[in-house]
Design a protein around this motif. Structure first.
Motif, PDB file in Angstrom:
ATOM      1  N   THR A 203      34.060  37.477  46.463  1.00  0.00           N
ATOM      2  CA  THR A 203      35.571  38.459  46.438  1.00  0.00           C
ATOM      3  C   THR A 203      35.265  39.524  45.856  1.00  0.00           C
ATOM      4  OG1 THR A 203      36.727  36.354  46.691  1.00  0.00           O
ATOM      5  CG2 THR A 203      37.622  38.349  45.950  1.00  0.00           C
ATOM      6  N   ILE A 204      34.462  39.404  44.660  1.00  0.00           N
ATOM      7  CA  ILE A 204      34.039  40.709  43.623  1.00  0.00           C
ATOM      8  C   ILE A 204      33.115  41.465  44.393  1.00  0.00           C
ATOM      9  CG2 ILE A 204      33.117  41.143  41.472  1.00  0.00           C
ATOM     10  CD1 ILE A 204      34.583  38.553  40.437  1.00  0.00           C
ATOM     11  N   ALA A 205      32.183  40.723  44.792  1.00  0.00           N
ATOM     12  CA  ALA A 205      31.078  41.664  45.646  1.00  0.00           C
ATOM     13  C   ALA A 205      31.442  42.519  46.744  1.00  0.00           C
ATOM     14  CB  ALA A 205      29.830  40.592  45.961  1.00  0.00           C
ATOM     15  N   MET A 206      32.698  41.828  47.298  1.00  0.00           N
ATOM     16  CA  MET A 206      33.081  42.600  48.300  1.00  0.00           C
ATOM     17  C   MET A 206      34.246  43.501  47.960  1.00  0.00           C
ATOM     18  SD  MET A 206      31.742  41.606  51.245  1.00  0.00           S
ATOM     19  CE  MET A 206      32.854  42.237  52.586  1.00  0.00           C
ATOM     20  N   LYS A 207      34.277  43.904  46.724  1.00  0.00           N
ATOM     21  CA  LYS A 207      35.141  44.919  46.196  1.00  0.00           C
ATOM     22  C   LYS A 207      36.674  44.375  46.206  1.00  0.00           C
ATOM     23  CE  LYS A 207      31.576  47.902  45.262  1.00  0.00           C
ATOM     24  NZ  LYS A 207      30.507  47.090  45.100  1.00  0.00           N
ATOM     25  N   ASN A 208      36.798  43.396  46.190  1.00  0.00           N
ATOM     26  CA  ASN A 208      38.289  42.790  46.115  1.00  0.00           C
ATOM     27  C   ASN A 208      38.744  42.443  44.640  1.00  0.00           C
ATOM     28  OD1 ASN A 208      37.523  42.081  49.050  1.00  0.00           O
ATOM     29  ND2 ASN A 208      39.651  43.020  48.825  1.00  0.00           N
ATOM     30  N   ASP A 209      39.777  42.700  44.170  1.00  0.00           N
ATOM     31  CA  ASP A 209      40.358  42.136  42.896  1.00  0.00           C
ATOM     32  C   ASP A 209      41.399  41.287  42.892  1.00  0.00           C
ATOM     33  OD1 ASP A 209      42.032  44.033  43.175  1.00  0.00           O
ATOM     34  OD2 ASP A 209      41.499  45.330  41.509  1.00  0.00           O
ATOM     35  N   THR A 210      41.778  40.658  44.203  1.00  0.00           N
ATOM     36  CA  THR A 210      42.915  39.843  44.339  1.00  0.00           C
ATOM     37  C   THR A 210      42.335  38.688  45.043  1.00  0.00           C
ATOM     38  OG1 THR A 210      44.281  41.736  44.269  1.00  0.00           O
ATOM     39  CG2 THR A 210      45.340  39.459  45.355  1.00  0.00           C
ATOM     40  N   VAL A 211      42.831  37.616  44.456  1.00  0.00           N
ATOM     41  CA  VAL A 211      42.522  36.328  45.160  1.00  0.00           C
ATOM     42  C   VAL A 211      43.916  35.473  45.422  1.00  0.00           C
ATOM     43  CG1 VAL A 211      40.231  35.796  44.414  1.00  0.00           C
ATOM     44  CG2 VAL A 211      42.156  35.067  42.998  1.00  0.00           C
ATOM     45  N   VAL A 212      43.865  34.632  46.415  1.00  0.00           N
ATOM     46  CA  VAL A 212      44.866  33.565  46.903  1.00  0.00           C
ATOM     47  C   VAL A 212      44.407  32.248  46.506  1.00  0.00           C
ATOM     48  CG1 VAL A 212      46.725  32.593  48.447  1.00  0.00           C
ATOM     49  CG2 VAL A 212      45.750  34.974  48.400  1.00  0.00           C
ATOM     50  N   LEU A 213      44.729  31.497  45.417  1.00  0.00           N
ATOM     51  CA  LEU A 213      44.207  30.306  45.018  1.00  0.00           C
ATOM     52  C   LEU A 213      45.051  29.308  45.404  1.00  0.00           C
ATOM     53  CD1 LEU A 213      43.504  30.887  41.149  1.00  0.00           C
ATOM     54  CD2 LEU A 213      42.055  31.401  43.214  1.00  0.00           C
ATOM     55  N   THR A 214      44.589  28.284  46.296  1.00  0.00           N
ATOM     56  CA  THR A 214      45.570  27.304  46.847  1.00  0.00           C
ATOM     57  C   THR A 214      44.966  25.867  46.698  1.00  0.00           C
ATOM     58  OG1 THR A 214      44.333  27.373  49.090  1.00  0.00           O
ATOM     59  CG2 THR A 214      46.090  28.654  49.053  1.00  0.00           C
ATOM     60  N   THR A 215      45.687  24.940  46.686  1.00  0.00           N
ATOM     61  CA  THR A 215      45.460  23.653  46.270  1.00  0.00           C
ATOM     62  C   THR A 215      44.703  22.791  47.411  1.00  0.00           C
ATOM     63  OG1 THR A 215      47.554  22.887  46.893  1.00  0.00           O
ATOM     64  CG2 THR A 215      47.112  23.431  44.618  1.00  0.00           C
TER      65      THR A 215
END
Length: 365
Positions: A203-215
């Motif tokens: 995610t970081i390497a793709m220059k994104n700083d937002t994640v969706v954490l799911t269970t």
């Protein structure tokens, strides 16, 4: 298996795809050198451990060979358990050099952040090192006159990969050849933790700083309808909510949407960092306490205390129209996750019902 300790509860250990590939490659080299079929082979693993692995098939000629191993996950079988891992080995004129590549069913890297070059086969550094070390040990004489080329393939790899995180990580066309120790310890959490870290790195390497954490898979599916973000921004944290948000803070993720169902979120709200069903139970008294801030109806509160499951609590709340309960649960999850991240990550917590409708939501804004 030699020199491999079994876990104390006597569950059977297995071996990784990396150890399988090394065994197939070493046996192919030995078959070519000795011009005979190899039945089993001893593989040297990191930290001087050794393991004996049975060879499934073996064909050889004077300057090439093809051997395969059936991957055995022991008592912790994952999706690669039972997969055939094949090594096609041939001699080259590059004296002393060993080249390793992936063939059919081994994925190709298309995104940064995995510690592998884009375009290369998804054969991780440790398995590659194990393959090379074992070939050097078995083929010292051969390498004084020739080079060795090895192609690792997994006939069912493309199908198996659809059940893994590879597509989201940008590893396309097959599975990864993995394993840092060569041994699979049953019910180890280390591999899951590693996959969470790897997902965040991509995610970081793709220059994104937002994640969706799911269970899990279903909460991810519902989240994808809610958030228009690239595939690699969706990270399944499973039971490791505390660990995942800590890693988000450590790696500089700015915002995390946390999504799940009542069962896992109720445990997270109560401060349980690892929410595996065997490791923790939903605290009905805790849920009754939350409900108690919203209703004075003792019958409802008693029903919650005696509820069988968190899903049962959800039904009681909906049936009795206790407004604000699900948002209150989300607020408690927010509080816990905020502590784990030391306030470094902006949080948005969502509680879905089992049809994908949002029952409650709480965020920093």
């Amino acid at each position: 298996m030699s020199d491999v300790e079994k876990p104390r509860d006597k569950l059977r250990t297995g071996f990784t795809t990396g150890a399988s590939a090394a065994a197939a490659a070493k046996s192919a080299l030995l078959a070519m050198i000795n011009q005979k079929k190899i039945e089993s082979v001893e593989v040297l693993l990191p930290k001087e451990k050794k393991i004996i692995i049975k060879i499934s098939s073996c064909q050889y000629a004077s300057d090439s060979a093809r051997c395969s191993v059936i991957k055995d996950g022991g008592d912790d079988p994952d999706v690669t358990h039972g997969a055939e891992i094949i090594a096609n080995l041939s001699l080259t004129d590059k004296v002393g050099q060993i080249e390793i590549d992936g063939g059919e069913g081994v994925g190709r890297v298309t995104k940064p952040g995995l510690g592998l070059e884009i375009g290369s086969a998804a054969i991780n550094p440790t398995p590659k090192k194990i393959i090379i070390e074992n070939l050097v040990l078995a083929g010292k004489k051969v390498l004084t006159e020739n080079g060795i080329n090895v192609i690792i393939s997994v006939p069912m790899g493309k199908e198996i990969a659809t059940k893994t995180d590879n597509p989201r990580l940008g590893i396309l066309g097959g599975i990864s050849i993995l394993g840092t120790t060569g041994i699979v310890i049953p019910y180890s959490t280390a591999s899951f933790a590693a996959s969470i870290r790897q997902s965040l790195d991509v995610t970081i390497a793709m220059k994104n700083d937002t994640v969706v954490l799911t269970t899990g898979g279903r909460s991810e599916e519902f989240s994808k309808k809610e958030f228009d973000l690239p595939d690699h921004c969706f990270v399944q944290m499973g039971d490791f909510s505390g660990y995942t948000i800590q890693q988000c803070a450590k790696k500089g993720i700015q915002k995390a949407h946390v999504a799940g169902f009542i069962g896992k979120l109720a445990k997270m709200a109560a401060g349980v960092k690892q929410t595996h069903v065997k490791g923790s139970k939903v605290d009905m008294e805790f849920l009754a306490k939350i409900a108690g801030t919203l209703t004075t109806n003792h019958t409802i509160l008693e029903q919650i205390r005696k509820a069988n499951t968190a899903r049962h609590v959800q039904e009681i709340i909906i049936e009795n129209n206790v407004k604000g309960f699900f948002t209150a649960v989300c607020a408690e999850v927010h509080k816990q996750m905020r502590q784990h991240s030391e306030g470094k990550v902006e949080l948005d917590v969502i509680l879905f019902d089992f049809d994908g409708k949002i029952l409650g939501r709480y965020n920093s804004s």
